[in-house]
Every structure is written in structure tokens, then in C-alpha cells.
Design an enzyme around this catalytic site. Structure first.
Site, short mmCIF file in Angstrom:
data_model
loop_
_atom_site.label_atom_id
_atom_site.label_comp_id
_atom_site.label_asym_id
_atom_site.label_seq_id
_atom_site.Cartn_x
_atom_site.Cartn_y
_atom_site.Cartn_z
N HIS A 167 29.95 -39.15 70.24
CA HIS A 167 29.68 -39.13 69.25
C HIS A 167 31.04 -39.83 68.45
O HIS A 167 30.99 -40.82 68.00
CB HIS A 167 29.84 -37.67 68.81
CG HIS A 167 30.23 -37.57 67.14
ND1 HIS A 167 29.42 -37.48 65.58
CD2 HIS A 167 31.38 -37.43 66.53
CE1 HIS A 167 30.29 -37.49 65.25
NE2 HIS A 167 31.11 -37.67 65.05
N HIS A 172 31.55 -43.05 65.00
CA HIS A 172 33.04 -42.77 63.85
C HIS A 172 34.08 -43.97 64.20
O HIS A 172 34.10 -44.87 63.48
CB HIS A 172 34.74 -41.24 63.85
CG HIS A 172 33.76 -40.57 63.40
ND1 HIS A 172 33.48 -40.47 62.18
CD2 HIS A 172 33.30 -39.54 64.55
CE1 HIS A 172 33.11 -38.88 62.23
NE2 HIS A 172 32.57 -38.84 63.20
N GLU A 212 30.65 -37.94 57.86
CA GLU A 212 29.08 -37.76 58.62
C GLU A 212 28.16 -37.79 58.32
O GLU A 212 27.32 -37.81 59.34
CB GLU A 212 29.91 -35.75 58.82
CG GLU A 212 30.81 -35.97 59.82
CD GLU A 212 31.03 -36.21 60.90
OE1 GLU A 212 30.21 -36.23 61.65
OE2 GLU A 212 32.58 -36.07 61.64
#
Ligand code: H2B
Ligand code: FE
Length: 292
Positions: A167, A172, A212
Site C-alpha cells: 500500500h 503513496h 487516501e
């Protein structure tokens, strides 16, 4: 209890306020019954806790990933790179190229941190698990992004109830190499330094609905820039086609309005905030930050 405003990243601990899943995990965590997995996760978590000294030349601890961990990474990378051209925003597709991700090697955080440092002055700091939002957001004021280093459980490669390295890297890291995006993430961090408890909750939501789960208008439709979207095959499909039978709603982001409660558990998001472009997000966040 008086909250001391951190003056530098050294005032923020990466080990004192880990929330959510400790080493024991929770019953609904896919790794709950897997003792080997728990051991592995706590070994990698402890490496992060030992990495206390920044700026002293100490690199982020190196993890030798197992074949199984690399296989999970490779599977996620393969599936996501299939969807990204049609679902990810242009800036993400551009910055993604900088990293040369390949399926048979899990990148190490140290080398990713060096790329970010050169491009935007951001750095990565390893963390053992979900970090308390105050520490997590405050660190962004100092252009520091906390990343977990363990890999999710292999029984459900396309799902994880907590952040894992897949993730962090696929969601990110790429956009933190984009100067405009990197600046707007720091804005949330700066605003968080002096925020009251209530303002902190609001900033957490602003972070949630932009960094997010943010979406952006592009010439050929709605695209994802939020990491929770970009790193999830199912959620990306849901965003554009309501795969699970319920089309999501898209709304303009108004940072001065009360934002909906964050839904961490119940499947995909029902509503996404849609932005014009990154400078639109930045000016909205700046206006809000100034009001604090
Ligand atoms: N901690 C870690 N390690 N990774 C995250 O992505 C993360 C976090 N997100 N703490 C934060 C909280 C975020 O969901 C907001 C600010 O609560
Ligand atoms: Fe995240």
C-alpha cells in the site's frame, strides 16, 4: 495533558503510539491464526522501532524478503499496473515511471526515500504499524512519511485491513515525488501542528478524503489520486463502475464543511470527493489552514 508542538521530526516518535493491530493482530485479520506470520510481522516491526536516528546517515534497515512475500508484491503490482492506465491520474502515471518497479523484487524503503529526497525533499521513516494520526500528520509537516515495511498476509493478497508496504509503495510513494502534490500533503501536516483535538479530527478526515481516497477530473473522466484507491484493485474498479452493484457518489470538496465519518471497515467508499486538479486542492487546504 499539554501537547508540545514538535519543532522537528526528532520530536515525533515512530514507536510510542502504534494503534490498531499490535503484534497479536485481531480476529478478523487474515493473519490472525498464523503464528509464523505474526512472528515475521513483529520482527520487521521491531526493525522500525530500532530505527530512531534520522539524519545521521543511518539507512532504513534492510529487509530480506522471502519468495512468498515477493510473490504477493508481484501479484499486486501486476494487477494494479493493468488498471492504472485507465484509472490513475496522469501525475501518478508520470511519477510511477521514476521507480522502475518490477514484480520479482520488492523495493527497499531506503532507495525509495533517496528518490523522494532528490525530487521533493521528502523522506521515508519506517514504522511498526498504524501510527497515531497526530504523529502521522505532524511528521508530514517535516516532509516525512511513515511507512510500514511488512507485507500483508498471503491468504488474501488483494486485501489488507491495515497499511502494508505494498500500500505504501504503490499508493503513496509515487505521488510524493510530484512537487505540487508533495507540497499539498505537507500543508495538512503544517496545519496539524497547532490543531485542537477537534481540528485534528477534521484534518484527519481531510487527509482521508484527499491523500487516501481523493479523485480528480481529467479530460477523459474521473481518475484516482488517493493511495487507498491506487493500491486497491477492487476499490479502483468500484470507483468507476460500482463493481459491487452500488455506484459511488462524487462530491466537491469543501474543507470548511463537516466531512462524513471515515469508514475503515465496511468495504469500499460510498462517496468520493472530486477535485479539479492539485492546485485546486492546495488552495482549498491553504484557505482552511489559514483559518486555524
Ligand atoms: N500510519 C501508517 N503507518 N500508515 C498510514 O497510512 C497511516 C497511519 N494513516 N496512521 C493515517 C494514520 C491516516 O489514516 C489518518 C491520518 O488517520
Ligand atoms: Fe495510506
Amino acid at each position: 495533558q499539554v501537547h508540545k508542538i514538535p519543532q522537528s521530526i526528532h520530536d515525533i516518535s515512530n514507536g510510542d503510539h502504534i494503534l490498531g493491530f499490535g503484534v497479536e493482530l485481531a480476529e478478523h485479520h487474515p493473519g490472525f491464526h498464523d503464528e509464523e506470520y505474526k512472528k515475521r510481522r513483529s520482527y520487521i516491526g521491531n526493525l522500525a522501532k530500532l530505527h530512531k536516528i534520522l539524519f545521521s546517515g543511518e539507512p532504513i534497515p534492510h529487509v530480506e524478503y522471502s519468495d512468498e512475500e515477493i510473490k504477493i508484491w508481484g501479484e499486486i503490482l501486476g494487477k494494479l499496473t493493468y488498471l492504472h492506465p485507465t484509472h490513475a491520474c496522469k501525475r501518478y502515471l508520470d511519477t510511477f515511471q521514476l521507480f522502475n518497479f518490477v514484480p520479482d523484487r520488492l523495493p527497499c524503503l531506503q532507495e525509495l526515500s533517496e528518490v523522494l529526497m532528490m525530487r521533493t525533499g521528502w523522506q521515508i521513516r519506517p514504522v511498526a504499524g498504524l501510527l497515531h494520526p497526530t504523529d502521522f500528520l505532524n511528521a508530514m509537516a517535516f516532509r516525512t512519511f511513515h511507512c510500514t515495511q511488512y507485507v500483508r498476509h498471503g491468504s488474501q493478497p488483494m486485501y489488507t485491513p491495515e497499511p502494508d508496504i505494498c500500500h505504501e509503495i504503490l499508493g503513496h510513494i509515487p505521488l510524493l515525488a510530484d512537487p505540487e502534490f508533495a507540497n499539498l500533503v505537507q500543508l495538512i501536516g503544517l496545519a496539524s501542528l497547532r490543531a485542537s483535538k477537534q481540528e485534528m479530527l477534521h484534518l484527519t478526515k481531510l487527509y482521508w478524503y484527499t491523500v487516501e481516497f481523493g479523485t480528480v477530473k481529467e479530460r477523459d473522466g474521473v481518475k484516482a489520486f488517493g493511495a487507498g484507491l491506487l493500491s486497491s484493485f477492487g476499490e479502483l474498479q468500484h470507483m468507476l463502475s460500482g463493481e459491487d452493484g452500488s455506484m459511488p457518489i462524487f462530491e466537491d470538496l469543501d474543507p470548511f464543511k463537516k466531512l462524513p465519518k471515515m469508514d475503515h471497515k465496511c468495504g469500499f467508499q460510498k462517496r468520493y470527493f472530486l477535485c479539479e486538479n492539485f492546485s485546486d486542492v492546495a488552495s482549498k487546504l491553504t484557505a482552511y489552514a489559514k483559518s486555524l
